[in-house]
Design an enzyme around this catalytic site. Sequence first.
Site, PDB file in Angstrom:
ATOM      1  N   CYS A 215       5.578  -5.973   7.907  1.00 12.52           N
ATOM      2  CA  CYS A 215       4.199  -5.502   7.733  1.00 12.52           C
ATOM      3  C   CYS A 215       3.989  -4.130   8.350  1.00 12.52           C
ATOM      4  O   CYS A 215       3.253  -3.297   7.809  1.00 12.52           O
ATOM      5  CB  CYS A 215       3.231  -6.504   8.345  1.00 12.52           C
TER       6      CYS A 215
ATOM      7  N   HIS B 170       0.681  -8.728  13.408  1.00 12.35           N
ATOM      8  CA  HIS B 170       0.598  -8.276  12.019  1.00 12.35           C
ATOM      9  C   HIS B 170      -0.068  -6.908  11.964  1.00 12.35           C
ATOM     10  O   HIS B 170      -1.133  -6.707  12.556  1.00 12.35           O
ATOM     11  CB  HIS B 170      -0.199  -9.273  11.180  1.00 12.35           C
TER      12      HIS B 170
ATOM     13  N   ASN C 235      -4.181  -5.094   3.204  1.00  9.74           N
ATOM     14  CA  ASN C 235      -3.067  -5.933   3.639  1.00  9.74           C
ATOM     15  C   ASN C 235      -1.825  -5.620   2.808  1.00  9.74           C
ATOM     16  O   ASN C 235      -1.868  -4.798   1.890  1.00  9.74           O
ATOM     17  CB  ASN C 235      -3.457  -7.414   3.521  1.00  9.74           C
TER      18      ASN C 235
END
EC number: 4.1.2.65
Length: 356
Positions: free
Chosen positions: A162, A302, A322
């Site tokens: 991520c 994250h 995201n």
Amino acid sequence: MAAKLLFFLLFLVSALSVALAGFEEDNPIRSVTQRPDSIEPAILGVLGSCRHAFHFARFARRYGKSYGSEEEIKKRFGIFVENLAFIRSTNRKDLSYTLGINQFADLTWEEFRTNRLGAAQNCSATAHGNHRFVDGVLPVTRDWREQGIVSPVKDQGSCGSCWTFSTTGALEAAYTQLTGKSTSLSEQQLVDCASAFNNFGCNGGLPSQAFEYVKYNGGIDTEQTYPYLGVNGICNFKQENVGVKVIDSINITLGAEDELKHAVGLVRPVSVAFEVVKGFNLYKKGVYSSDTCGRDPMDVNHAVLAVGYGVEDGIPYWLIKNSWGTNWGDNGYFKMELGKNMCGVATCASYPIVAV
């Protein structure tokens, strides 16, 4: 034989129609698909024709699932039913956000955490940031997508990378803001090459450290010349393929949402990190908040990209991009409550200054 097969198919279509007729309007399954031809005969052959089996078959079809054995079908079905119950019980609480079925609905929380989240990272280096407040009236709301500088949502796959997508998202936005041109940069280069800057490929890293890597490396290659594989590999950086260079990176003071809002409002999108806890993986829409996530430097697991902020139903929020594909959340985006350093969203924030 043909007559029996025809009878069986007609039975399945009829049973599906009955099941659909009983759906509530807010049923989280409705967004999957309602066509009879989406039924997976192999799944129904194992599970039978109960309502949840039809739900699961349509889910598998919608998200391209493939299960290698009857045992795997039964296992994933059991997890799916548990997640469906969790979604419904959560949505009955009348929170500021709702959950829904998505591509992760056949995974346990532990499986999801292992495959999609990096290891917790220590963001204490941002205790004293170097962001400078510039003159300007802070907009009441901001959405950098409206300015055309936010690149499309990508999908990190089953790799805890991520941080690389947060990094490239910030770099791509800065590049487009600077040049007026779009680009797509190589996450795989960061996975393969940035370990000397305390990053760990598919096991996690930090955008701030990735910006430093790109700065001292002399740039980052384009996605086209160094495509994403989603596994740790051998560094294959080539200087002639550089798409963007980094002059400097700017850190937001740890936990300072006022600084973060100023940067997002007046500068450009900012890489942020936060702690994902159970339930967020099934987010669908609304302003997310949690009373179980942490806010400390060692809690974040994250990294994402803050591209704006606003207010929804009286609740201020961050608008965040995201890296779980467009099937997740609100077309790949989510809203996080603003003003409480929710889940540590302002704990580990940074943005780059770029050159070409």
